[in-house]
Write a protein that holds these residues in place. Structure first.
Motif, PDB file in Angstrom:
ATOM      1  N   SER A 104      45.745  43.708  34.948  1.00  8.95           N
ATOM      2  CA  SER A 104      44.298  43.730  35.182  1.00  8.95           C
ATOM      3  C   SER A 104      43.507  43.827  33.891  1.00  8.95           C
ATOM      4  O   SER A 104      42.297  44.062  33.918  1.00  8.95           O
ATOM      5  CB  SER A 104      43.937  44.910  36.086  1.00  8.95           C
ATOM      6  OG  SER A 104      44.523  44.774  37.354  1.00  8.95           O
TER       7      SER A 104
ATOM      8  N   THR B 272      40.275  44.316  38.112  1.00 11.41           N
ATOM      9  CA  THR B 272      41.401  44.174  39.038  1.00 11.41           C
ATOM     10  C   THR B 272      41.965  42.776  38.881  1.00 11.41           C
ATOM     11  O   THR B 272      41.214  41.826  38.626  1.00 11.41           O
ATOM     12  CB  THR B 272      40.971  44.398  40.505  1.00 11.41           C
ATOM     13  OG1 THR B 272      42.075  44.055  41.373  1.00 11.41           O
ATOM     14  CG2 THR B 272      39.769  43.561  40.883  1.00 11.41           C
ATOM     15  N   ASN B 273      43.284  42.647  39.055  1.00 13.13           N
ATOM     16  CA  ASN B 273      43.897  41.328  38.931  1.00 13.13           C
ATOM     17  C   ASN B 273      43.919  40.578  40.264  1.00 13.13           C
ATOM     18  O   ASN B 273      44.574  39.560  40.400  1.00 13.13           O
ATOM     19  CB  ASN B 273      45.297  41.412  38.326  1.00 13.13           C
ATOM     20  CG  ASN B 273      46.272  42.160  39.208  1.00 13.13           C
ATOM     21  OD1 ASN B 273      45.913  42.799  40.188  1.00 13.13           O
ATOM     22  ND2 ASN B 273      47.540  42.098  38.837  1.00 13.13           N
TER      23      ASN B 273
END
Length: 163
Positions: A100, A134-135
């Protein structure tokens, strides 16, 4: 406490920053991201969280396709020998998990421990795509808005021409 994605978007609104975010499954690598980014215009970023021989912390953001030589990188950015920062240190300082990593995470570096290094070519493009802490999503921003956000966190990025 690290900012959430919703708090990040609220911060964008407070700063008058326009963005577009696309949700997708969590991705850990640039190769995994390609299948989710194909319809998003602009340059996609990859990020390296690094520690140098003097324990200085660095976050290097470059285009996803750019190869980075860790042997020559230190002299380009004014540091000493570099190694990858550990996941625990990443969480402690930037409040995010591996996968992330994003230049937006400097918002969580309230002590100013990280020096952010941005690719100069990338900043001359129309759109930069980064993770919103966030990924599981990718956010598109103009380079000017990315810089405005970073500076609003109290960080002044180092801009390096990697070409």
């Amino acid at each position: 406490m690290p900012l959430t994605r919703a708090e990040l978007m609220a911060r964008f609104d407070d700063l008058g920053i326009a963005s577009h975010t696309k949700d997708h499954p969590p991705i850990m690598t640039v190769d995994e991201g390609r299948e989710h980014w194909h319809d998003m215009p602009g340059v996609h970023a990859k990020n390296l969280f690094l520690k140098d021989a003097k324990d200085r912390l660095w976050l290097v953001t470059v285009p996803a396709d750019r190869a980075i030589d860790l042997k020559t990188l230190p002299e380009r950015m004014g540091s000493k020998r570099l190694s990858f920062g550990k996941a625990e240190l990443l969480m402690e300082v930037l409040g995010i998990a591996p996968g992330s990593v994003t230049p937006l995470s400097v918002v969580n570096d309230t002590e100013g421990r990280v020096t952010l290094v941005l690719d100069g070519w990338m900043l001359r493009q129309d759109i930069i795509n980064v993770h919103p802490l966030t990924n599981a999503a990718t956010t598109a921003l103009s380079p000017a808005d990315l810089l405005r956000f970073i500076r609003a966190t109290g960080h002044e990025p180092v801009i390096v021409e990697f070409d």
